[in-house]
Motif scaffolding. Structure first.
Motif, PDB file in Angstrom:
ATOM      1  N   PRO A 168      -7.350  -8.577 -13.693  1.00  0.00           N
ATOM      2  CA  PRO A 168      -7.008  -7.422 -14.553  1.00  0.00           C
ATOM      3  C   PRO A 168      -6.649  -6.181 -13.736  1.00  0.00           C
ATOM      4  O   PRO A 168      -5.704  -5.465 -14.074  1.00  0.00           O
ATOM      5  N   ALA A 169      -7.400  -5.924 -12.663  1.00  0.00           N
ATOM      6  CA  ALA A 169      -7.131  -4.739 -11.852  1.00  0.00           C
ATOM      7  C   ALA A 169      -5.809  -4.866 -11.113  1.00  0.00           C
ATOM      8  O   ALA A 169      -5.080  -3.886 -10.947  1.00  0.00           O
ATOM      9  N   LEU A 170      -5.491  -6.077 -10.674  1.00  0.00           N
ATOM     10  CA  LEU A 170      -4.221  -6.302  -9.987  1.00  0.00           C
ATOM     11  C   LEU A 170      -3.046  -6.093 -10.936  1.00  0.00           C
ATOM     12  O   LEU A 170      -2.015  -5.518 -10.564  1.00  0.00           O
ATOM     13  N   ALA A 171      -3.193  -6.542 -12.180  1.00  0.00           N
ATOM     14  CA  ALA A 171      -2.146  -6.333 -13.173  1.00  0.00           C
ATOM     15  C   ALA A 171      -1.945  -4.840 -13.428  1.00  0.00           C
ATOM     16  O   ALA A 171      -0.810  -4.361 -13.539  1.00  0.00           O
ATOM     17  N   TYR A 172      -3.043  -4.117 -13.493  1.00  0.00           N
ATOM     18  CA  TYR A 172      -2.952  -2.661 -13.670  1.00  0.00           C
ATOM     19  C   TYR A 172      -2.218  -2.016 -12.494  1.00  0.00           C
ATOM     20  O   TYR A 172      -1.354  -1.158 -12.681  1.00  0.00           O
ATOM     21  N   LEU A 173      -2.537  -2.464 -11.264  1.00  0.00           N
ATOM     22  CA  LEU A 173      -1.885  -1.912 -10.073  1.00  0.00           C
ATOM     23  C   LEU A 173      -0.391  -2.202 -10.080  1.00  0.00           C
ATOM     24  O   LEU A 173       0.426  -1.314  -9.795  1.00  0.00           O
ATOM     25  N   MET A 174      -0.019  -3.445 -10.419  1.00  0.00           N
ATOM     26  CA  MET A 174       1.384  -3.847 -10.341  1.00  0.00           C
ATOM     27  C   MET A 174       2.222  -3.226 -11.457  1.00  0.00           C
ATOM     28  O   MET A 174       3.352  -2.794 -11.222  1.00  0.00           O
ATOM     29  N   LEU A 175       1.668  -3.179 -12.672  1.00  0.00           N
ATOM     30  CA  LEU A 175       2.458  -2.776 -13.822  1.00  0.00           C
ATOM     31  C   LEU A 175       2.434  -1.279 -14.093  1.00  0.00           C
ATOM     32  O   LEU A 175       3.399  -0.732 -14.644  1.00  0.00           O
ATOM     33  N   ILE A 176       1.352  -0.608 -13.724  1.00  0.00           N
ATOM     34  CA  ILE A 176       1.216   0.810 -14.078  1.00  0.00           C
ATOM     35  C   ILE A 176       1.097   1.682 -12.836  1.00  0.00           C
ATOM     36  O   ILE A 176       2.002   2.464 -12.514  1.00  0.00           O
ATOM     37  N   GLU A 177       0.000   1.532 -12.121  1.00  0.00           N
ATOM     38  CA  GLU A 177      -0.268   2.448 -11.012  1.00  0.00           C
ATOM     39  C   GLU A 177       0.809   2.391  -9.934  1.00  0.00           C
ATOM     40  O   GLU A 177       1.268   3.429  -9.432  1.00  0.00           O
ATOM     41  N   GLY A 178       1.230   1.178  -9.562  1.00  0.00           N
ATOM     42  CA  GLY A 178       2.226   1.042  -8.509  1.00  0.00           C
ATOM     43  C   GLY A 178       3.542   1.694  -8.861  1.00  0.00           C
ATOM     44  O   GLY A 178       4.182   2.334  -8.018  1.00  0.00           O
ATOM     45  N   ASN A 179       3.979   1.558 -10.129  1.00  0.00           N
ATOM     46  CA  ASN A 179       5.235   2.173 -10.553  1.00  0.00           C
ATOM     47  C   ASN A 179       5.151   3.691 -10.549  1.00  0.00           C
ATOM     48  O   ASN A 179       6.088   4.383 -10.154  1.00  0.00           O
ATOM     49  N   VAL A 180       3.997   4.223 -10.977  1.00  0.00           N
ATOM     50  CA  VAL A 180       3.810   5.674 -10.956  1.00  0.00           C
ATOM     51  C   VAL A 180       3.848   6.188  -9.525  1.00  0.00           C
ATOM     52  O   VAL A 180       4.485   7.202  -9.215  1.00  0.00           O
ATOM     53  N   ARG A 181       3.173   5.483  -8.621  1.00  0.00           N
ATOM     54  CA  ARG A 181       3.166   5.897  -7.210  1.00  0.00           C
ATOM     55  C   ARG A 181       4.580   5.859  -6.625  1.00  0.00           C
ATOM     56  O   ARG A 181       4.947   6.729  -5.833  1.00  0.00           O
ATOM     57  N   SER A 182       5.354   4.855  -6.994  1.00  0.00           N
ATOM     58  CA  SER A 182       6.722   4.765  -6.477  1.00  0.00           C
ATOM     59  C   SER A 182       7.555   5.961  -6.899  1.00  0.00           C
ATOM     60  O   SER A 182       8.351   6.499  -6.116  1.00  0.00           O
ATOM     61  N   ILE A 183       7.379   6.404  -8.138  1.00  0.00           N
ATOM     62  CA  ILE A 183       8.120   7.562  -8.622  1.00  0.00           C
ATOM     63  C   ILE A 183       7.685   8.829  -7.895  1.00  0.00           C
ATOM     64  O   ILE A 183       8.506   9.694  -7.574  1.00  0.00           O
ATOM     65  N   LEU A 184       6.393   8.936  -7.581  1.00  0.00           N
ATOM     66  CA  LEU A 184       5.881  10.134  -6.928  1.00  0.00           C
ATOM     67  C   LEU A 184       6.278  10.230  -5.463  1.00  0.00           C
ATOM     68  O   LEU A 184       6.226  11.306  -4.880  1.00  0.00           O
ATOM     69  N   GLY A 185       6.652   9.101  -4.843  1.00  0.00           N
ATOM     70  CA  GLY A 185       7.160   9.167  -3.480  1.00  0.00           C
ATOM     71  C   GLY A 185       6.367   8.355  -2.477  1.00  0.00           C
ATOM     72  O   GLY A 185       5.284   7.825  -2.776  1.00  0.00           O
ATOM     73  N   ALA A 186       6.910   8.288  -1.253  1.00  0.00           N
ATOM     74  CA  ALA A 186       6.341   7.446  -0.204  1.00  0.00           C
ATOM     75  C   ALA A 186       4.900   7.809   0.114  1.00  0.00           C
ATOM     76  O   ALA A 186       4.074   6.941   0.395  1.00  0.00           O
ATOM     77  N   HIS A 187       4.578   9.107   0.097  1.00  0.00           N
ATOM     78  CA  HIS A 187       3.227   9.513   0.488  1.00  0.00           C
ATOM     79  C   HIS A 187       2.170   8.982  -0.479  1.00  0.00           C
ATOM     80  O   HIS A 187       1.010   8.814  -0.092  1.00  0.00           O
ATOM     81  N   ARG A 188       2.566   8.715  -1.729  1.00  0.00           N
ATOM     82  CA  ARG A 188       1.612   8.144  -2.681  1.00  0.00           C
ATOM     83  C   ARG A 188       1.516   6.626  -2.539  1.00  0.00           C
ATOM     84  O   ARG A 188       0.544   6.021  -3.009  1.00  0.00           O
ATOM     85  N   ILE A 189       2.500   6.015  -1.909  1.00  0.00           N
ATOM     86  CA  ILE A 189       2.446   4.580  -1.645  1.00  0.00           C
ATOM     87  C   ILE A 189       1.575   4.304  -0.424  1.00  0.00           C
ATOM     88  O   ILE A 189       0.676   3.461  -0.456  1.00  0.00           O
ATOM     89  N   ILE A 190       1.830   5.016   0.668  1.00  0.00           N
ATOM     90  CA  ILE A 190       1.075   4.743   1.905  1.00  0.00           C
ATOM     91  C   ILE A 190      -0.259   5.479   1.942  1.00  0.00           C
ATOM     92  O   ILE A 190      -1.094   5.211   2.799  1.00  0.00           O
ATOM     93  N   GLY A 191      -0.482   6.403   1.004  1.00  0.00           N
ATOM     94  CA  GLY A 191      -1.752   7.111   0.965  1.00  0.00           C
ATOM     95  C   GLY A 191      -1.925   8.021   2.167  1.00  0.00           C
ATOM     96  O   GLY A 191      -0.970   8.517   2.764  1.00  0.00           O
ATOM     97  N   ASN A 192      -3.187   8.268   2.525  1.00  0.00           N
ATOM     98  CA  ASN A 192      -3.468   9.029   3.729  1.00  0.00           C
ATOM     99  C   ASN A 192      -2.904   8.273   4.925  1.00  0.00           C
ATOM    100  O   ASN A 192      -3.007   7.045   4.992  1.00  0.00           O
ATOM    101  N   HIS A 193      -2.340   9.003   5.887  1.00  0.00           N
ATOM    102  CA  HIS A 193      -1.630   8.299   6.947  1.00  0.00           C
ATOM    103  C   HIS A 193      -1.492   9.137   8.204  1.00  0.00           C
ATOM    104  O   HIS A 193      -1.664  10.363   8.182  1.00  0.00           O
ATOM    105  N   VAL A 194      -1.171   8.452   9.285  1.00  0.00           N
ATOM    106  CA  VAL A 194      -0.848   9.078  10.565  1.00  0.00           C
ATOM    107  C   VAL A 194       0.446   8.454  11.053  1.00  0.00           C
ATOM    108  O   VAL A 194       0.635   7.236  10.954  1.00  0.00           O
ATOM    109  N   ILE A 195       1.348   9.280  11.568  1.00  0.00           N
ATOM    110  CA  ILE A 195       2.573   8.798  12.204  1.00  0.00           C
ATOM    111  C   ILE A 195       2.609   9.330  13.631  1.00  0.00           C
ATOM    112  O   ILE A 195       2.490  10.538  13.843  1.00  0.00           O
ATOM    113  N   LEU A 196       2.743   8.419  14.588  1.00  0.00           N
ATOM    114  CA  LEU A 196       2.768   8.772  16.003  1.00  0.00           C
ATOM    115  C   LEU A 196       4.170   8.597  16.574  1.00  0.00           C
ATOM    116  O   LEU A 196       4.835   7.596  16.282  1.00  0.00           O
ATOM    117  N   ASP A 197       4.583   9.529  17.393  1.00  0.00           N
ATOM    118  CA  ASP A 197       5.830   9.413  18.149  1.00  0.00           C
ATOM    119  C   ASP A 197       5.498   8.770  19.489  1.00  0.00           C
ATOM    120  O   ASP A 197       4.859   9.388  20.343  1.00  0.00           O
TER     121      ASP A 197
END
Length: 287
Positions: A168-197
């Motif tokens: 049930p939680a996976l269905a919620y992630l795939m159908l609802i939460e994941g789509n909302v995060r995609s609309i909000l942008g990359a930072h909501r997909i990868i969450g907290n993050h570090v990028i190193l050069d």
């Protein structure tokens, strides 16, 4: 580096949806069958979303011969298992967007002692819906710099949500939460993050970092093996784990993926368990 679109996918999508809603408002005032006023706006929105996604996938897809793998140190220490590995398929996560053509997910998998329960909770088909992050050994594990580098982005303000590893939680992630995060942008997909050069046009991404755990900020220089933060469960995730990949630029919306290999490990395949010893640099950092 070729010229690419620089407008973030979330912004483009917002413009397109707004345009579609304006069309829908106009259509509803026209005489005609009810299906037109009901379905036409939704159809336009869907078509524009598909077109935008295809645009981003095309922009992020590798062009020409792939770069040779860049050898870096492992980003963790201890015993881990690989998931969604580029050793099995490319793109490893089914997409080139966000520079993750050669991305890999890893979960901590320490051996359980005799008579002890499994160290990592198994997938629950129905119950429990969610699990607390502390139930997963990856949560809070140290993240280590894979090379001497400069921090170009560091963010750890997003919350660590509960696991999504039941049906049930996976269905919620795939159908609802994941789509909302995609609309909000990359930072909501990868969450907290570090990028190193890492230099020479190579950047390392650590995604789903634990909230408030970062020890570095943009502009800092770090040594190979230095602790950066801790594994968390922020962003678009099913459970606490590290998502790691290399890319050819610091902007997730425009970068293309770069192959990697971990020194002493290589590229572990799906389901492969590997062990990384504690490095001297990490011991110094902890002292």
């Amino acid at each position: 580096m070729s010229v690419r679109t620089t407008v973030p996918i979330a912004m483009r999508l917002s413009w397109l949806i707004l345009f579609a809603l304006m069309i829908g408002e106009f259509v509803t005032d026209l005489p005609g069958p009810g299906w037109a006023t009901t379905f036409l706006p939704a159809t336009v929105v869907l078509a524009l979303m598909v077109a935008t996604t295809m645009l981003q996938v095309r922009a992020a897809a590798p062009q020409g011969d792939p770069r040779p793998p860049v050898e870096v140190g492992p980003p963790v220490a201890g015993r881990w298992t690989a998931l969604n590995s580029p050793a099995d398929k490319v793109p490893s996560h089914g997409t080139h967007v966000y520079g993750q053509t050669y991305a890999i997910d890893i979960v901590a998998d320490p051996e359980a002692g005799e008579g002890e329960p499994p160290a990592r909770p198994t997938f629950g088909w129905v119950w429990p819906f969610f699990r607390r992050n502390r139930a997963f050994p990856a949560f809070g594990a140290p993240l280590l710099a894979v090379a001497d580098a400069t921090v170009v982005k560091a963010s750890d303000g997003q919350r660590d949500h509960l696991s999504r590893n039941s049906l049930p939680a996976l269905a919620y992630l795939m159908l609802i939460e994941g789509n909302v995060r995609s609309i909000l942008g990359a930072h909501r997909i990868i969450g907290n993050h570090v990028i190193l050069d890492l230099g020479e046009g190579t950047f390392a991404v650590y995604a789903h970092v634990q909230r408030g755990s970062l020890r570095v900020k943009a502009g800092d220089t770090v040594r190979a093996g230095q602790r950066l933060g801790r594994v968390g469960n922020s962003g678009n995730t099913t459970e606490p784990h590290l998502h790691f990949h290399l890319m050819d630029g610091p902007d997730l919306d425009n970068a293309r993926g770069v192959p990697f290999t971990w020194r002493g490990v290589g590229v572990p395949a799906n389901g492969e368990t590997f062990t990384v010893g504690e490095r001297a640099d990490e011991q110094v950092a902890e002292a």
